[in-house]
Design a protein around this motif. Structure first.
Motif, PDB file in Angstrom:
ATOM      1  N   VAL A 144       0.842  -1.201   0.000  1.00 51.75           N
ATOM      2  CA  VAL A 144       0.000   0.000   0.000  1.00 51.75           C
ATOM      3  C   VAL A 144       0.879   1.254   0.000  1.00 51.75           C
ATOM      4  O   VAL A 144       0.574   2.246  -0.677  1.00 51.75           O
ATOM      5  N   SER A 145       1.988   1.194   0.721  1.00 54.10           N
ATOM      6  CA  SER A 145       2.925   2.319   0.705  1.00 54.10           C
ATOM      7  C   SER A 145       3.505   2.518  -0.695  1.00 54.10           C
ATOM      8  O   SER A 145       3.684   3.660  -1.146  1.00 54.10           O
ATOM      9  N   TRP A 146       3.815   1.426  -1.372  1.00 51.25           N
ATOM     10  CA  TRP A 146       4.313   1.529  -2.754  1.00 51.25           C
ATOM     11  C   TRP A 146       3.257   2.177  -3.647  1.00 51.25           C
ATOM     12  O   TRP A 146       3.579   3.045  -4.469  1.00 51.25           O
ATOM     13  N   LEU A 147       2.014   1.759  -3.475  1.00 51.70           N
ATOM     14  CA  LEU A 147       0.935   2.358  -4.261  1.00 51.70           C
ATOM     15  C   LEU A 147       0.802   3.847  -3.962  1.00 51.70           C
ATOM     16  O   LEU A 147       0.512   4.646  -4.859  1.00 51.70           O
ATOM     17  N   ALA A 148       1.007   4.217  -2.712  1.00 47.61           N
ATOM     18  CA  ALA A 148       0.895   5.628  -2.346  1.00 47.61           C
ATOM     19  C   ALA A 148       1.921   6.476  -3.081  1.00 47.61           C
ATOM     20  O   ALA A 148       1.673   7.648  -3.380  1.00 47.61           O
ATOM     21  N   LEU A 149       3.065   5.879  -3.386  1.00 44.51           N
ATOM     22  CA  LEU A 149       4.123   6.605  -4.089  1.00 44.51           C
ATOM     23  C   LEU A 149       3.998   6.509  -5.606  1.00 44.51           C
ATOM     24  O   LEU A 149       4.394   7.435  -6.319  1.00 44.51           O
ATOM     25  N   ASN A 150       3.471   5.411  -6.104  1.00 42.38           N
ATOM     26  CA  ASN A 150       3.565   5.131  -7.534  1.00 42.38           C
ATOM     27  C   ASN A 150       2.244   4.972  -8.275  1.00 42.38           C
ATOM     28  O   ASN A 150       2.221   5.111  -9.500  1.00 42.38           O
ATOM     29  N   GLY A 151       1.170   4.656  -7.575  1.00 43.86           N
ATOM     30  CA  GLY A 151      -0.087   4.356  -8.253  1.00 43.86           C
ATOM     31  C   GLY A 151      -0.865   5.595  -8.647  1.00 43.86           C
ATOM     32  O   GLY A 151      -0.883   6.586  -7.913  1.00 43.86           O
ATOM     33  N   GLU A 152      -1.498   5.531  -9.812  1.00 40.62           N
ATOM     34  CA  GLU A 152      -2.461   6.569 -10.180  1.00 40.62           C
ATOM     35  C   GLU A 152      -3.612   6.501  -9.180  1.00 40.62           C
ATOM     36  O   GLU A 152      -4.195   5.425  -8.971  1.00 40.62           O
ATOM     37  N   PRO A 153      -3.950   7.596  -8.506  1.00 45.03           N
ATOM     38  CA  PRO A 153      -4.970   7.533  -7.456  1.00 45.03           C
ATOM     39  C   PRO A 153      -6.270   6.852  -7.873  1.00 45.03           C
ATOM     40  O   PRO A 153      -6.817   6.051  -7.100  1.00 45.03           O
ATOM     41  N   ALA A 154      -6.780   7.113  -9.056  1.00 46.70           N
ATOM     42  CA  ALA A 154      -8.045   6.488  -9.469  1.00 46.70           C
ATOM     43  C   ALA A 154      -7.895   4.973  -9.586  1.00 46.70           C
ATOM     44  O   ALA A 154      -8.819   4.217  -9.259  1.00 46.70           O
ATOM     45  N   ASP A 155      -6.722   4.510 -10.057  1.00 47.33           N
ATOM     46  CA  ASP A 155      -6.474   3.072 -10.132  1.00 47.33           C
ATOM     47  C   ASP A 155      -6.407   2.460  -8.741  1.00 47.33           C
ATOM     48  O   ASP A 155      -6.897   1.343  -8.506  1.00 47.33           O
ATOM     49  N   VAL A 156      -5.799   3.193  -7.809  1.00 50.86           N
ATOM     50  CA  VAL A 156      -5.693   2.689  -6.437  1.00 50.86           C
ATOM     51  C   VAL A 156      -7.075   2.628  -5.785  1.00 50.86           C
ATOM     52  O   VAL A 156      -7.368   1.709  -5.022  1.00 50.86           O
ATOM     53  N   VAL A 157      -7.927   3.595  -6.091  1.00 49.67           N
ATOM     54  CA  VAL A 157      -9.304   3.549  -5.582  1.00 49.67           C
ATOM     55  C   VAL A 157      -9.973   2.248  -6.008  1.00 49.67           C
ATOM     56  O   VAL A 157     -10.593   1.548  -5.195  1.00 49.67           O
ATOM     57  N   LEU A 158      -9.857   1.897  -7.273  1.00 43.86           N
ATOM     58  CA  LEU A 158     -10.473   0.672  -7.782  1.00 43.86           C
ATOM     59  C   LEU A 158      -9.896  -0.569  -7.095  1.00 43.86           C
ATOM     60  O   LEU A 158     -10.635  -1.463  -6.665  1.00 43.86           O
ATOM     61  N   ALA A 159      -8.583  -0.623  -6.996  1.00 41.61           N
ATOM     62  CA  ALA A 159      -7.940  -1.789  -6.404  1.00 41.61           C
ATOM     63  C   ALA A 159      -8.307  -1.954  -4.935  1.00 41.61           C
ATOM     64  O   ALA A 159      -8.633  -3.056  -4.474  1.00 41.61           O
ATOM     65  N   LEU A 160      -8.269  -0.860  -4.190  1.00 39.94           N
ATOM     66  CA  LEU A 160      -8.590  -0.931  -2.771  1.00 39.94           C
ATOM     67  C   LEU A 160     -10.054  -1.270  -2.537  1.00 39.94           C
ATOM     68  O   LEU A 160     -10.384  -2.045  -1.624  1.00 39.94           O
ATOM     69  N   THR A 161     -10.939  -0.699  -3.338  1.00 35.48           N
ATOM     70  CA  THR A 161     -12.369  -0.970  -3.149  1.00 35.48           C
ATOM     71  C   THR A 161     -12.667  -2.446  -3.345  1.00 35.48           C
ATOM     72  O   THR A 161     -13.444  -3.043  -2.583  1.00 35.48           O
ATOM     73  N   ALA A 162     -12.050  -3.052  -4.342  1.00 33.41           N
ATOM     74  CA  ALA A 162     -12.242  -4.489  -4.558  1.00 33.41           C
ATOM     75  C   ALA A 162     -11.692  -5.292  -3.388  1.00 33.41           C
ATOM     76  O   ALA A 162     -12.314  -6.247  -2.912  1.00 33.41           O
ATOM     77  N   ASN A 163     -10.527  -4.904  -2.905  1.00 29.03           N
ATOM     78  CA  ASN A 163      -9.905  -5.624  -1.804  1.00 29.03           C
ATOM     79  C   ASN A 163     -10.683  -5.458  -0.511  1.00 29.03           C
ATOM     80  O   ASN A 163     -10.817  -6.404   0.282  1.00 29.03           O
ATOM     81  N   PHE A 164     -11.223  -4.268  -0.282  1.00 27.78           N
ATOM     82  CA  PHE A 164     -11.984  -4.022   0.940  1.00 27.78           C
ATOM     83  C   PHE A 164     -13.221  -4.918   1.027  1.00 27.78           C
ATOM     84  O   PHE A 164     -13.657  -5.276   2.120  1.00 27.78           O
ATOM     85  N   ALA A 165     -13.795  -5.248  -0.117  1.00 26.29           N
ATOM     86  CA  ALA A 165     -14.967  -6.122  -0.107  1.00 26.29           C
ATOM     87  C   ALA A 165     -14.606  -7.481   0.486  1.00 26.29           C
ATOM     88  O   ALA A 165     -15.356  -8.042   1.309  1.00 26.29           O
ATOM     89  N   ALA A 166     -13.446  -8.009   0.092  1.00 29.73           N
ATOM     90  CA  ALA A 166     -13.000  -9.301   0.620  1.00 29.73           C
ATOM     91  C   ALA A 166     -12.634  -9.189   2.099  1.00 29.73           C
ATOM     92  O   ALA A 166     -12.987 -10.048   2.916  1.00 29.73           O
ATOM     93  N   TRP A 167     -11.925  -8.122   2.456  1.00 25.86           N
ATOM     94  CA  TRP A 167     -11.529  -7.910   3.851  1.00 25.86           C
ATOM     95  C   TRP A 167     -12.760  -7.764   4.743  1.00 25.86           C
ATOM     96  O   TRP A 167     -12.818  -8.323   5.845  1.00 25.86           O
ATOM     97  N   GLY A 168     -13.746  -7.014   4.286  1.00 22.90           N
ATOM     98  CA  GLY A 168     -14.958  -6.830   5.078  1.00 22.90           C
ATOM     99  C   GLY A 168     -15.692  -8.129   5.324  1.00 22.90           C
ATOM    100  O   GLY A 168     -16.213  -8.357   6.427  1.00 22.90           O
ATOM    101  N   SER A 169     -15.732  -8.987   4.302  1.00 21.02           N
ATOM    102  CA  SER A 169     -16.388 -10.285   4.467  1.00 21.02           C
ATOM    103  C   SER A 169     -15.658 -11.131   5.501  1.00 21.02           C
ATOM    104  O   SER A 169     -16.290 -11.784   6.347  1.00 21.02           O
ATOM    105  N   CYS A 170     -14.322 -11.119   5.464  1.00 22.02           N
ATOM    106  CA  CYS A 170     -13.548 -11.861   6.453  1.00 22.02           C
ATOM    107  C   CYS A 170     -13.804 -11.322   7.858  1.00 22.02           C
ATOM    108  O   CYS A 170     -13.969 -12.092   8.810  1.00 22.02           O
ATOM    109  N   CYS A 171     -13.844 -10.002   7.991  1.00 20.71           N
ATOM    110  CA  CYS A 171     -14.061  -9.408   9.305  1.00 20.71           C
ATOM    111  C   CYS A 171     -15.438  -9.766   9.862  1.00 20.71           C
ATOM    112  O   CYS A 171     -15.590 -10.005  11.066  1.00 20.71           O
ATOM    113  N   ALA A 172     -16.449  -9.808   8.993  1.00 24.32           N
ATOM    114  CA  ALA A 172     -17.793 -10.181   9.442  1.00 24.32           C
ATOM    115  C   ALA A 172     -17.802 -11.614   9.966  1.00 24.32           C
ATOM    116  O   ALA A 172     -18.411 -11.911  11.006  1.00 24.32           O
TER     117      ALA A 172
END
Length: 224
Positions: free
Chosen positions: A120-148
């Motif tokens: 995530v730190s690498w993405l903060a330095l190198n990723g296009e913000p809109a691309d990172v939004v997409l990647a994180l949103t997809a990942n958060f869905a999986a993380w949220g399911s695990c947390c539930a």
């Protein structure tokens, strides 16, 4: 035909959805087979993940703001605020797991658990913000399911109360404001030509590093 922002968010989440059968730890917590010590280790690792992710999100917000991408900046600022709240909710989890303050302050994190925030730190330095939004949103869905799933398991088999489960509940709960901000950020990114194919690579690697997080903890679980 160019997909809409909503279509792209949905298709990205579908393409990057992990196989739940490959998670070696969450099912063990769900049915009470994992040790309480493993839950403690999860919390101790998160004590290191959270401040790293918060700083990464703040840096992404600054980068987006400098690029006049106010929609992505708002999204990342909200994520940073969420990490602050998550850190507050770790303390009751520590108490429920019997983690003392000295242990929490001296615990040495595992590389396999810290690969995710490092990326995530690498993405903060190198990723296009809109691309990172997409990647994180997809990942958060999986993380949220695990947390539930983990929250239910802790209540059903470990006797943890709502306060002790608050960290997991935070990520398991719907976040309509974050969803709206993600949609706005992706829509603006498409309109400005700032969404690239890299978002799939970003999301794929995030998913693998999250799997590494769970696998590392599972490897240290001796069961109950």
């Amino acid at each position: 035909m160019t997909p809409t922002a909503q279509e792209l968010l949905r298709s990205t989440a579908a393409r990057l959805a992990p196989d739940p059968d490959k998670n070696p730890l969450v099912p063990r917590i769900a049915d009470g087979r994992a040790s309480t010590r493993t839950i403690a280790l999860l919390a101790l690792e998160q004590r290191h993940v959270i401040p790293s992710d918060r700083r990464s999100f703040l840096h992404l917000a600054r980068r987006a703001d400098e690029a006049k991408d106010l929609e992505s900046a708002a999204f990342f600022d909200t994520l940073a605020d969420g990490e602050s709240l998550a850190r507050e909710r770790l303390n009751p989890l520590f108490e429920a797991c019997g983690v003392s303050r000295p242990e929490a302050s001296t615990y040495e994190p595992q590389p396999g658990c810290q690969a995710y925030p490092a990326y995530v730190s690498w993405l903060a330095l190198n990723g296009e913000p809109a691309d990172v939004v997409l990647a994180l949103t997809a990942n958060f869905a999986a993380w949220g399911s695990c947390c539930a799933t983990v929250a239910r398991g802790l209540r059903d088999h470990y006797g943890f109360d709502g306060e002790a489960c608050g960290f997991f509940d935070l990520f398991a709960e719907p976040a309509p404001d974050v969803d709206r901000q993600a949609l706005a950020a992706v829509r603006a990114g498409l309109e400005r030509g700032r969404v690239t194919a890299a978002h799939l690579r970003f999301g794929r690697l995030l998913g693998h590093y999250e799997e590494m997080f769970w696998s590392t903890l599972a490897g240290r679980d001796g069961g109950r």
